[in-house]
Design a protein around this motif. Structure first.
Motif, PDB file in Angstrom:
ATOM      1  N   SER A   1      38.651  49.985 -13.971  1.00 56.77           N
ATOM      2  CA  SER A   1      37.720  51.323 -13.934  1.00 56.77           C
ATOM      3  C   SER A   1      36.273  51.102 -13.522  1.00 56.77           C
ATOM      4  N   THR A   2      35.433  52.161 -13.422  1.00 64.25           N
ATOM      5  CA  THR A   2      34.192  51.883 -12.934  1.00 64.25           C
ATOM      6  C   THR A   2      33.217  50.964 -14.154  1.00 64.25           C
ATOM      7  N   GLY A   3      32.309  49.883 -13.763  1.00 52.87           N
ATOM      8  CA  GLY A   3      31.682  48.985 -14.585  1.00 52.87           C
ATOM      9  C   GLY A   3      32.603  47.831 -14.974  1.00 52.87           C
ATOM     10  N   ALA A   4      33.914  47.633 -14.625  1.00 59.91           N
ATOM     11  CA  ALA A   4      34.756  46.683 -15.073  1.00 59.91           C
ATOM     12  C   ALA A   4      34.261  45.303 -14.627  1.00 59.91           C
ATOM     13  N   GLY A   5      33.527  45.242 -13.442  1.00 60.11           N
ATOM     14  CA  GLY A   5      32.994  43.850 -12.935  1.00 60.11           C
ATOM     15  C   GLY A   5      33.643  43.520 -11.638  1.00 60.11           C
ATOM     16  N   LYS A   6      34.248  44.398 -10.860  1.00 63.10           N
ATOM     17  CA  LYS A   6      34.733  44.046  -9.468  1.00 63.10           C
ATOM     18  C   LYS A   6      33.744  43.704  -8.522  1.00 63.10           C
ATOM     19  N   THR A   7      32.870  44.569  -8.481  1.00 60.42           N
ATOM     20  CA  THR A   7      31.853  44.065  -7.673  1.00 60.42           C
ATOM     21  C   THR A   7      31.062  42.874  -7.950  1.00 60.42           C
ATOM     22  N   THR A   8      30.907  42.579  -9.128  1.00 65.11           N
ATOM     23  CA  THR A   8      30.452  41.445  -9.567  1.00 65.11           C
ATOM     24  C   THR A   8      30.987  40.137  -9.416  1.00 65.11           C
ATOM     25  N   ILE A   9      32.335  40.417  -9.353  1.00 65.95           N
ATOM     26  CA  ILE A   9      33.014  39.136  -9.074  1.00 65.95           C
ATOM     27  C   ILE A   9      32.995  38.874  -7.576  1.00 65.95           C
TER      28      ILE A   9
HETATM   29  P1  GTP Z   1      32.627  50.458  -9.840  1.00 68.80           P
HETATM   30  O1  GTP Z   1      31.960  49.904  -8.411  1.00 68.80           O
HETATM   31  O2  GTP Z   1      31.818  51.484 -10.476  1.00 68.80           O
HETATM   32  O3  GTP Z   1      34.036  50.582  -9.683  1.00 68.80           O
HETATM   33  O4  GTP Z   1      32.415  49.200 -10.858  1.00 68.80           O
HETATM   34  P2  GTP Z   1      32.669  47.620 -10.833  1.00 68.80           P
HETATM   35  O5  GTP Z   1      33.935  47.167 -11.369  1.00 68.80           O
HETATM   36  O6  GTP Z   1      32.402  47.356  -9.493  1.00 68.80           O
HETATM   37  O7  GTP Z   1      31.510  47.197 -11.888  1.00 68.80           O
HETATM   38  P3  GTP Z   1      30.292  46.157 -11.637  1.00 68.80           P
HETATM   39  O8  GTP Z   1      30.667  44.748 -11.228  1.00 68.80           O
HETATM   40  O9  GTP Z   1      29.150  46.727 -10.353  1.00 68.80           O
HETATM   41  O10 GTP Z   1      29.433  46.299 -12.771  1.00 68.80           O
HETATM   42  C1  GTP Z   1      29.710  45.388 -14.031  1.00 68.80           C
HETATM   43  C2  GTP Z   1      28.787  45.547 -15.001  1.00 68.80           C
HETATM   44  O11 GTP Z   1      27.534  44.815 -14.571  1.00 68.80           O
HETATM   45  C3  GTP Z   1      28.395  46.728 -15.430  1.00 68.80           C
HETATM   46  O12 GTP Z   1      27.957  46.822 -16.914  1.00 68.80           O
HETATM   47  C4  GTP Z   1      26.993  47.263 -14.679  1.00 68.80           C
HETATM   48  O13 GTP Z   1      26.336  47.855 -15.381  1.00 68.80           O
HETATM   49  C5  GTP Z   1      26.534  46.014 -14.485  1.00 68.80           C
HETATM   50  N1  GTP Z   1      25.881  45.655 -13.238  1.00 68.80           N
HETATM   51  C6  GTP Z   1      26.242  45.700 -12.001  1.00 68.80           C
HETATM   52  N2  GTP Z   1      25.079  45.417 -11.013  1.00 68.80           N
HETATM   53  C7  GTP Z   1      24.155  45.140 -11.762  1.00 68.80           C
HETATM   54  C8  GTP Z   1      22.841  44.767 -11.610  1.00 68.80           C
HETATM   55  O14 GTP Z   1      22.477  44.491 -10.326  1.00 68.80           O
HETATM   56  N3  GTP Z   1      21.866  44.481 -12.288  1.00 68.80           N
HETATM   57  C9  GTP Z   1      22.222  44.721 -13.827  1.00 68.80           C
HETATM   58  N4  GTP Z   1      21.263  44.288 -14.658  1.00 68.80           N
HETATM   59  N5  GTP Z   1      23.553  44.887 -14.084  1.00 68.80           N
HETATM   60  C10 GTP Z   1      24.476  45.272 -13.171  1.00 68.80           C
END
Ligand code: GTP
Ligand code: MG
Length: 241
Positions: free
Chosen positions: A41-49
Motif C-alpha cells: 500500500s501507499t507509504g509502505a516503502g517501495k519507492t524508498t527501497i
Molecule cells: P506509494 O508510492 O504511495 O505507493 O508509496 P511507497 O511505497 O513508494 O512509499 P515511500 O517509499 O514513498 O514512503 C515510505 C515512507 O517514507 C513514508 O512514510 C513516507 O512518508 C516517507 N517518505 C517518502 N519520501 C520521503 C522524503 O523524501 N522525505 C521524508 N522525510 N520522508 C519521505
C-alpha cells in the motif's frame, strides 16, 4: 569494471531523518537478470527501497552490495550511473527527441539512439512526429502524451544499456493501447537485465522471479505469484481484492 546486475541488501535500515526509520531490516538478493517486484500500500516503502538501490541516500545500517562491492555508505556516482531508471515522471528537457534519448548515454551516436528507440517500442510514434527525431520538445515534453513520455524514458534507459534497472510504473491512467505499447517496450528493456519493478497493477508482476510484499517499511512476504497465492496472506488479499 563491468557490473553484472547482482544486487544484495543485508540488514538495511534507513530513514530520511536519522531519528525516523522508514525501512527496517531489509534483506534481499537479486541474481543477474532477475525481475524483482515490490507491491504494497501507499507509504509502505517501495519507492524508498528503489531510492536506496540507486544510492540517492546513505543508509543508517546494513550493507548494499553490487557484485560483492559494499556501496552502502560510500558515494560512488559512477556505480550509480550504471543503473537505468524509468521513473514515474520522467524529466524531459527542451531539446530534440534525439537529444532527450541521448541523455541516457551522452556519447551515443544517432544510430545507437534509434536502435534504443526501436527496442523501447518508441520508434513508430517518433517517426510520426512533425520532424521525427529532430522534433523539439517543449519543457518537460508537454507536447507529448504521458504514454509517449514513458516510451522516451524507456528509450533513454535502453541507450545506456545498464545491467540493472528500476521501473516505477506510472499510476496515472493511459489508454489500453498505449499501455500495451509501454509494457512491450518495458519487457524488451528488462530482458537480460536485473529489474526492480514497482507495480501498481498486480497483473504486471505475475511473471516476477520474486515479489516483495511491503508494509510499513518491512518486507512481510516474498515469493513468486503462485507461492504467494498459496500462502493466502497479504498478497492473496491484495490480489483477490
Ligand atoms: P506509494 O508510492 O504511495 O505507493 O508509496 P511507497 O511505497 O513508494 O512509499 P515511500 O517509499 O514513498 O514512503 C515510505 C515512507 O517514507 C513514508 O512514510 C513516507 O512518508 C516517507 N517518505 C517518502 N519520501 C520521503 C522524503 O523524501 N522525505 C521524508 N522525510 N520522508 C519521505
Ligand atoms: Mg512510491
Amino acid at each position: 569494471r563491468e557490473l553484472t546486475g547482482e544486487v544484495e541488501f543485508e540488514n538495511v535500515d534507513f530513514g530520511y531523518n536519522p531519528d525516523k526509520i522508514v525501512l527496517h531490516d531489509i534483506n534481499m538478493y537479486a541474481k543477474p537478470g532477475q525481475k524483482i517486484a515490490f507491491v504494497g500500500s501507499t507509504g509502505a516503502g517501495k519507492t524508498t527501497i528503489t531510492n536506496l538501490i540507486n544510492r540517492f541516500y546513505d543508509i543508517q545500517d546494513g550493507k548494499i552490495r553490487y557484485d560483492n562491492i559494499n556501496i552502502g555508505k560510500i558515494k560512488k556516482p559512477d556505480l550509480r550511473r550504471s543503473l537505468g531508471i524509468v521513473l514515474q515522471d520522467t524529466h524531459l528537457f527542451t531539446g530534440t527527441v534525439m537529444d532527450n534519448i541521448r541523455y541516457g548515454k551522452l556519447d551515443a551516436t544517432d544510430e545507437e539512439c534509434i536502435k534504443a528507440a526501436k527496442l523501447a517500442n518508441a520508434h513508430d510514434f517518433i517517426k510520426r512526429l512533425p520532424d521525427g527525431y529532430n522534433t523539439v520538445l517543449t519543457g518537460d515534453g508537454a507536447n507529448l502524451s504521458q504514454g509517449q513520455r514513458q516510451l522516451l524514458a524507456i528509450a533513454r534507459a535502453a541507450v545506456a544499456d545498464p545491467p540493472a534497472l528500476i521501473l516505477d510504473e506510472a499510476t496515472s491512467s493511459i489508454d489500453t493501447r498505449t499501455e500495451a505499447m509501454v509494457s512491450k517496450g518495458m519487457d524488451a528493456l528488462m530482458a537480460g537485465r536485473t529489474s526492480f519493478v514497482i507495480a501498481h497493477r498486480l497483473s504486471t508482476v505475475k511473471d516476477a522471479d520474486c515479489i516483495m510484499v511491503m508494509e510499513q517499511g518491512r518486507i512481510i512476504e516474498r515469493g513468486t505469484h503462485d507461492q504467494l497465492i498459496d500462502m493466502k496472506g497479504r498478497y492473496y488479499q491484495l490480489y483477490t481484492g
